[in-house]
Design an enzyme around this catalytic site. Structure first.
Site, PDB file in Angstrom:
ATOM      1  N   CYS A 122      -4.290  -6.397   6.496  1.00  0.00           N
ATOM      2  CA  CYS A 122      -5.262  -6.355   5.410  1.00  0.00           C
ATOM      3  C   CYS A 122      -5.884  -7.729   5.314  1.00  0.00           C
ATOM      4  O   CYS A 122      -5.314  -8.707   5.805  1.00  0.00           O
ATOM      5  CB  CYS A 122      -4.610  -5.964   4.090  1.00  0.00           C
ATOM      6  SG  CYS A 122      -5.833  -5.475   2.851  1.00  0.00           S
ATOM      7  N   CYS A 124      -7.039  -9.044   2.249  1.00  0.00           N
ATOM      8  CA  CYS A 124      -7.132  -9.569   0.878  1.00  0.00           C
ATOM      9  C   CYS A 124      -6.338 -10.852   0.650  1.00  0.00           C
ATOM     10  O   CYS A 124      -6.710 -11.662  -0.195  1.00  0.00           O
ATOM     11  CB  CYS A 124      -6.721  -8.506  -0.143  1.00  0.00           C
ATOM     12  SG  CYS A 124      -5.022  -7.949   0.005  1.00  0.00           S
ATOM     13  N   CYS A 132     -10.373  -6.662   0.200  1.00  0.00           N
ATOM     14  CA  CYS A 132      -9.725  -6.250   1.448  1.00  0.00           C
ATOM     15  C   CYS A 132     -10.707  -6.123   2.619  1.00  0.00           C
ATOM     16  O   CYS A 132     -10.341  -5.639   3.693  1.00  0.00           O
ATOM     17  CB  CYS A 132      -8.986  -4.934   1.235  1.00  0.00           C
ATOM     18  SG  CYS A 132      -7.786  -5.026  -0.101  1.00  0.00           S
ATOM     19  N   LYS A 201      -3.374   5.454  -0.345  1.00  0.00           N
ATOM     20  CA  LYS A 201      -3.056   4.281  -1.161  1.00  0.00           C
ATOM     21  C   LYS A 201      -3.933   4.330  -2.401  1.00  0.00           C
ATOM     22  O   LYS A 201      -5.155   4.295  -2.313  1.00  0.00           O
ATOM     23  CB  LYS A 201      -3.332   3.023  -0.354  1.00  0.00           C
ATOM     24  CG  LYS A 201      -3.195   1.756  -1.173  1.00  0.00           C
ATOM     25  CD  LYS A 201      -3.230   0.524  -0.302  1.00  0.00           C
ATOM     26  CE  LYS A 201      -3.177  -0.720  -1.161  1.00  0.00           C
ATOM     27  NZ  LYS A 201      -3.199  -1.929  -0.340  1.00  0.00           N
ATOM     28  N   ARG A 223     -10.377  -2.901  -7.037  1.00  0.00           N
ATOM     29  CA  ARG A 223     -10.330  -2.264  -5.727  1.00  0.00           C
ATOM     30  C   ARG A 223     -10.676  -0.769  -5.771  1.00  0.00           C
ATOM     31  O   ARG A 223     -10.390  -0.034  -4.846  1.00  0.00           O
ATOM     32  CB  ARG A 223      -8.933  -2.420  -5.126  1.00  0.00           C
ATOM     33  CG  ARG A 223      -8.438  -3.851  -4.989  1.00  0.00           C
ATOM     34  CD  ARG A 223      -7.482  -3.967  -3.811  1.00  0.00           C
ATOM     35  NE  ARG A 223      -6.586  -5.106  -3.858  1.00  0.00           N
ATOM     36  CZ  ARG A 223      -6.951  -6.368  -3.706  1.00  0.00           C
ATOM     37  NH1 ARG A 223      -8.216  -6.687  -3.524  1.00  0.00           N
ATOM     38  NH2 ARG A 223      -6.049  -7.338  -3.749  1.00  0.00           N
ATOM     39  N   GLU A 239      -7.420  12.134   3.357  1.00  0.00           N
ATOM     40  CA  GLU A 239      -7.191  10.792   3.914  1.00  0.00           C
ATOM     41  C   GLU A 239      -6.144  10.856   5.033  1.00  0.00           C
ATOM     42  O   GLU A 239      -6.304  10.253   6.094  1.00  0.00           O
ATOM     43  CB  GLU A 239      -6.681   9.826   2.827  1.00  0.00           C
ATOM     44  CG  GLU A 239      -7.743   9.253   1.918  1.00  0.00           C
ATOM     45  CD  GLU A 239      -8.582   8.171   2.600  1.00  0.00           C
ATOM     46  OE1 GLU A 239      -8.383   7.888   3.800  1.00  0.00           O
ATOM     47  OE2 GLU A 239      -9.459   7.616   1.918  1.00  0.00           O
ATOM     48  N   LYS A 254       1.658   5.276  -1.064  1.00  0.00           N
ATOM     49  CA  LYS A 254       1.996   4.307  -2.094  1.00  0.00           C
ATOM     50  C   LYS A 254       1.089   4.340  -3.283  1.00  0.00           C
ATOM     51  O   LYS A 254      -0.070   4.673  -3.098  1.00  0.00           O
ATOM     52  CB  LYS A 254       2.065   2.924  -1.463  1.00  0.00           C
ATOM     53  CG  LYS A 254       0.816   2.071  -1.586  1.00  0.00           C
ATOM     54  CD  LYS A 254       0.974   0.840  -0.784  1.00  0.00           C
ATOM     55  CE  LYS A 254       0.541  -0.332  -1.614  1.00  0.00           C
ATOM     56  NZ  LYS A 254       0.223  -1.484  -0.854  1.00  0.00           N
ATOM     57  N   SER A 280       5.591  -3.270  -5.959  1.00  0.00           N
ATOM     58  CA  SER A 280       6.042  -4.387  -6.785  1.00  0.00           C
ATOM     59  C   SER A 280       6.250  -3.999  -8.247  1.00  0.00           C
ATOM     60  O   SER A 280       7.247  -4.382  -8.855  1.00  0.00           O
ATOM     61  CB  SER A 280       5.040  -5.535  -6.670  1.00  0.00           C
ATOM     62  OG  SER A 280       3.737  -5.114  -7.037  1.00  0.00           O
ATOM     63  N   TYR A 319      11.609  -3.691  -2.217  1.00  0.00           N
ATOM     64  CA  TYR A 319      12.124  -5.048  -2.464  1.00  0.00           C
ATOM     65  C   TYR A 319      13.609  -5.000  -2.798  1.00  0.00           C
ATOM     66  O   TYR A 319      14.254  -6.032  -2.845  1.00  0.00           O
ATOM     67  CB  TYR A 319      11.322  -5.695  -3.602  1.00  0.00           C
ATOM     68  CG  TYR A 319       9.837  -5.726  -3.292  1.00  0.00           C
ATOM     69  CD1 TYR A 319       9.304  -6.690  -2.441  1.00  0.00           C
ATOM     70  CD2 TYR A 319       8.975  -4.749  -3.798  1.00  0.00           C
ATOM     71  CE1 TYR A 319       7.957  -6.700  -2.116  1.00  0.00           C
ATOM     72  CE2 TYR A 319       7.625  -4.746  -3.487  1.00  0.00           C
ATOM     73  CZ  TYR A 319       7.124  -5.722  -2.643  1.00  0.00           C
ATOM     74  OH  TYR A 319       5.787  -5.721  -2.312  1.00  0.00           O
TER      75      TYR A 319
HETATM   76  C1  PBG Z   1      -2.721  -5.379   0.550  1.00  0.00           C
HETATM   77  C2  PBG Z   1      -1.533  -4.749  -0.075  1.00  0.00           C
HETATM   78  C3  PBG Z   1      -1.212  -4.616  -1.434  1.00  0.00           C
HETATM   79  C4  PBG Z   1       0.057  -4.067  -1.494  1.00  0.00           C
HETATM   80  C5  PBG Z   1       0.470  -3.858  -0.179  1.00  0.00           C
HETATM   81  N1  PBG Z   1      -0.538  -4.263   0.672  1.00  0.00           N
HETATM   82  C6  PBG Z   1      -1.935  -5.033  -2.637  1.00  0.00           C
HETATM   83  C7  PBG Z   1      -3.163  -4.398  -3.087  1.00  0.00           C
HETATM   84  O1  PBG Z   1      -3.673  -3.462  -2.484  1.00  0.00           O
HETATM   85  O2  PBG Z   1      -3.690  -4.891  -4.069  1.00  0.00           O
HETATM   86  C8  PBG Z   1       0.831  -3.797  -2.751  1.00  0.00           C
HETATM   87  C9  PBG Z   1       2.307  -3.801  -2.588  1.00  0.00           C
HETATM   88  C10 PBG Z   1       3.076  -3.955  -3.842  1.00  0.00           C
HETATM   89  O3  PBG Z   1       2.552  -3.877  -4.963  1.00  0.00           O
HETATM   90  O4  PBG Z   1       4.293  -4.159  -3.714  1.00  0.00           O
HETATM   91  N2  PBG Z   1      -3.925  -4.743   0.353  1.00  0.00           N
END
Ligand code: PBG
Length: 328
Positions: A122, A124, A132, A201, A223, A239, A254, A280, A319
């Site tokens: 990515c 970003c 991104c 995503k 985003r 997708e 995700k 996260s 994590y």
């Molecule tokens: C990169 C990316 C992101 C995450 C994984 N790859 C952040 C986003 O899209 O803003 C998020 C992973 C997480 O929150 O643990 N684009």
């Protein structure tokens, strides 16, 4: 036949009976552990919003990887914090980029061969504006320009695979990125590198803590013009189909917990390996509850992961990978 002939409690009476009839398993090898690599040496910088998560210099990341390997964890997902950012995200694709350095060091370490090394693809973390893809002005506002971004994503994937990534995992959500990455890899002879596409995503509030960990918050806007609307499951299936048609070998869904129905629907429609990312925010909200003493830590960690497996994920990016592996 019903009660009193049928008594489902008969098979719940003790742990050996429960183990015999357990439908879903959780194994350390199913878990992928994300690492955030940063420049320097001897650095373990704690991420405030993610207790237990650190920005690690390459030497520290190697130590972390060796521990993960000894715990039987399946693999690592690598993110990078470059020393400088620019409009072309050059830190993502240059030969001595931070993740490229990390991959080379990990390949030399004793963890190599035991852990699958997955590189997130990515832009970003590497763009000065935190989006991104490439940003262009359109009237009074700015737009992430899809097609020119593809070339940079393909270049990034090839650079990461050359540096030692076993799998590349595009997470940018540009249209056509899987095809662009596949042909970019094939053009330089990397025909054996699999693509794990973050096929569905969603634009999610649950990525908040990650953006602190990866220093990747967008400097303006959000985003939602490229990540998916959280209301849409039919679109998620489109997708996935497009990414598979373009050559994705595996798909990643995700976030996980608020989207378990999407994982299940994907499982029922495709035969490819499916991963789910416990992101996260899912991690941090559980950590916050543990700190308050509101949830039983060990049980909640395993239950959150088991639920994702039961929904249909073959593997889970989390994590909690080390914590869960120790518990298992
Ligand atoms: C990169 C990316 C992101 C995450 C994984 N790859 C952040 C986003 O899209 O803003 C998020 C992973 C997480 O929150 O643990 N684009």
């Amino acid at each position: 036949m019903s009660f009193p002939v049928q008594r489902l409690r008969r098979l719940r009476r003790n742990e050996s009976l429960r183990a015999l009839v357990r439908e879903t398993t959780l194994d350390p090898g199913d878990l992928i552990y994300p690492l955030f690599l940063c420049p320097g040496e001897g650095i373990r910088h704690a991420v405030g919003s993610m207790p237990g998560v650190f920005n690690l210099s390459v030497d520290e990341a190697v130590r972390e990887a060796e521990e993960a390997a000894s715990l039987g964890i399946g693999g690592l997902l690598l993110f990078g914090l470059p020393d400088t950012k620019d409009e072309q995200a050059s830190g993502a694709w240059k030969d001595d980029g931070i993740v490229q350095q990390g991959l080379r060091a990990l390949k030399q370490s004793s963890a190599a061969g035991k852990l699958v090394l997955i590189a997130d693809v990515c832009l970003c973390e590497y763009t000065s504006h935190g989006h991104c893809g490439i940003v262009v002005k359109s009237g009074d506002s700015y737009e992430v320009d899809n097609d020119p971004s593809l070339e940079l994503l393909a270049r990034t994937a090839a650079s990461l695979a050359n540096a030692g990534a076993d799998i590349v995992a595009p997470s940018d959500m540009m249209d056509g990125r899987v095809a662009a990455i596949r042909s970019g890899l094939d053009a330089v002879g990397l025909t054996q590198t699999p693509i794990l596409s973050y096929a569905s995503k969603f634009a999610s509030a649950f990525y908040g803590p990650f953006r602190e960990a990866a220093d990747s918050a967008p400097q303006f806007g959000d985003r939602r013009s490229y990540q998916m609307d959280g209301a849409n499951i039919r679109e998620a299936m489109r997708e996935i189909k497009l990414d598979l048609d373009e050559g994705a070998d595996m798909i990643l869904m995700k976030p996980a917990m608020p989207y378990l129905d999407v994982v299940r629907a994907a499982r029922e429609r495709t035969g490819v390996p499916i991963g789910a990312y416990q992101v996260s925010g899912e991690y941090s909200m559980l950590q916050a509850a543990f700190e308050k003493g509101w949830l039983d830590r060990d049980r909640a960690i395993l239950e959150s992961l088991l639920g994702i497996r039961r929904a249909g994920a073959d593997f889970i990016v989390t994590y909690f990978a080390k914590d869960a592996a120790k518990l298992l």
